[in-house]
Design a protein around this motif. Structure first.
Motif, short mmCIF file in Angstrom:
data_model
loop_
_atom_site.label_atom_id
_atom_site.label_comp_id
_atom_site.label_asym_id
_atom_site.label_seq_id
_atom_site.Cartn_x
_atom_site.Cartn_y
_atom_site.Cartn_z
N ASP A 301 -42.80 28.21 21.93
CA ASP A 301 -42.18 27.62 23.11
C ASP A 301 -41.79 26.19 22.75
OD1 ASP A 301 -41.43 26.68 25.60
OD2 ASP A 301 -43.47 26.50 26.35
N VAL A 302 -40.49 25.89 22.78
CA VAL A 302 -39.99 24.61 22.29
C VAL A 302 -40.58 23.45 23.07
CG1 VAL A 302 -37.90 23.19 22.05
CG2 VAL A 302 -37.86 25.60 21.37
N ASP A 303 -40.75 23.58 24.38
CA ASP A 303 -41.22 22.46 25.20
C ASP A 303 -42.68 22.12 24.95
OD1 ASP A 303 -38.83 21.87 26.57
OD2 ASP A 303 -39.12 23.58 27.88
N SER A 304 -43.51 23.15 24.93
CA SER A 304 -44.96 22.90 24.83
C SER A 304 -45.50 22.99 23.43
CB SER A 304 -45.71 23.89 25.72
OG SER A 304 -45.58 25.21 25.20
N GLY A 305 -44.79 23.69 22.54
CA GLY A 305 -45.30 23.96 21.22
C GLY A 305 -46.28 25.12 21.17
N ASP A 306 -46.53 25.75 22.32
CA ASP A 306 -47.43 26.91 22.35
C ASP A 306 -46.86 28.04 21.52
OD1 ASP A 306 -49.09 25.52 24.02
OD2 ASP A 306 -48.41 26.51 25.86
N ARG A 307 -47.79 28.83 20.92
CA ARG A 307 -47.37 29.92 20.05
C ARG A 307 -47.86 31.25 20.59
NH1 ARG A 307 -45.94 28.78 14.66
NH2 ARG A 307 -45.56 26.54 14.35
N LEU A 308 -47.08 32.29 20.28
CA LEU A 308 -47.44 33.63 20.72
C LEU A 308 -47.09 34.61 19.61
CD1 LEU A 308 -48.22 35.55 23.16
CD2 LEU A 308 -45.75 35.73 23.56
N GLY A 309 -48.11 35.34 19.16
CA GLY A 309 -47.84 36.42 18.22
C GLY A 309 -47.14 37.55 18.94
#
Length: 357
Positions: A301-309
């Motif tokens: 997620d570009v805004d938060s930097g959160d990642r999801l496999g």
């Protein structure tokens, strides 16, 4: 007949925002005029769903240039003009003619369209005036409908360029300016096919308004009967998709073919169907405000930097940026208005809250 709004907004000054407003609405009106004119000419011979049949034919015959997972909207002038210019069996040749000058004008319109939204130098009034004159020439020689509207735009641009607008009286607000009557909408046949989900509703709007409840139901306003029994598929998922962008007044309407609509702001929109969605509708609903990029086998997620496999990562090249719609359609935008769906995800497969689960 129902009406389609083909208003062309007149720039108030020579700033980029005002000029782009004029260009965008010019091309929007031109696209609808191309489509409606073609529909009147082709529907008797090819059937009311001639456009979707034509796109399916092109995708099968030439998947390299008419990619199967891309969305091609009939009111996008680039779609009709591209077929008209490049395909020898194009049905539009019988609508607009085979003249060299006409096809040359179509090529100029497409070339200008591809440069207007590649932001290098700021657009100029002269550029917009020239673009409008080419479009007007095509419209005039094709017996289309919006020539008068384009004339008004060209006159405004000429006045801006020469300093005749705004007048001293307008600038000083000393004299009231008489209102200009808004032209009538473009007449459209009642058998014009539905737009893509999320598109502007075409045709008459049913008077009955169904109400959204706080419990996530959609009910008849008088009997309070739920529409649940009329829905094919998961009811909660359908309602979530219809109302991910909340309709004005929390009200919906349902047409005889099961199409569900509502006002998003001041615009009537097609929000979905009681039954299955059309197979060719590959970019349903509205873009969510989130942007993503592929990083290996993860989505970032570009805004938060959160990642999801996610298995979705395997459908795109590393580094690809993309967006997702309220229906969960994962879309890559390639070039000018070229939209390709690479996957569909459910809320429980995606970042928490991004699909309004």
């Amino acid at each position: 007949m129902s009406g389609i709004d083909v208003t062309i907004e007149l720039p108030e000054d020579e700033t980029p925002g005002e000029l782009i407003k004029g260009y965008f609405t010019l091309m929007r009106a031109f696209g609808w005029d191309l489509y409606v004119t073609s529909h009147f000419m082709l529907k008797d011979e090819l059937g009311p769903k001639w456009f979707s049949s034509r796109i399916a034919e092109l995708k099968q015959a030439d998947p390299k240039n008419w990619r199967p997972n891309h969305r091609f909207e009939p009111q996008d002038p680039g779609v009709i003009l591209r077929d008209y210019i490049h395909e020898q069996d194009s049905p539009y040749l019988s609508v607009f003619g085979r003249q060299f000058q006409k096809q040359a004008a179509a090529k100029k319109i497409l070339a200008a369209r591809n440069t207007w939204f590649h932001f290098g130098d700021d657009p100029t009034t002269a550029q917009l005036e020239e673009a409008a004159k080419v479009v007007r020439g095509f419209v005039q020689t094709s017996d289309m409908h919006i020539a008068g509207r384009i004339d008004v735009l060209i006159e405004r641009l000429s006045d801006l360029r020469t300093g005749r607008y705004p007048t001293d009286a307008v600038a000083s607000s000393a004299v009231a300016v008489p209102a200009v009557a808004e032209p009538e909408p473009l007449d459209a046949p009642e058998d014009l096919p539905r737009p893509s989900i999320g598109g502007t509703w075409v045709g008459l709007i049913p008077e009955l308004r169904y109400r959204m409840t706080r419990a996530g139901d959609v009910v008849h306003p008088e009997t309070m009967e739920s529409v649940r029994s009329r829905v094919t598929g998961d009811f909660a998922d359908k309602v979530r998709a219809w109302t991910a962008v909340e309709p004005r007044g929390r009200e919906l309407w349902i047409d005889t073919d099961g199409a569900v609509g509502g006002f998003i702001g001041t615009t009537p929109r097609l929000l979905g169907y009681l039954g299955p969605d059309p197979e060719g509708d590959i970019a349903r609903g509205f873009f969510t405000p989130h942007f993503y990029v592929v990083d290996g086998d993860e989505i970032v997620d570009v805004d938060s930097g959160d990642r999801l496999g996610s298995d979705v990562a395997a459908t795109m090249e590393n580094g690809t940026s993309f967006q997702i719609t309220t229906y969960g359609d994962v879309l890559v935008i390639d070039g000018v208005h070229e939209v390709e769906r690479v996957a569909i995800v459910r809320p429980d497969q995606w970042f928490a809250g991004h699909l309004n689960a």
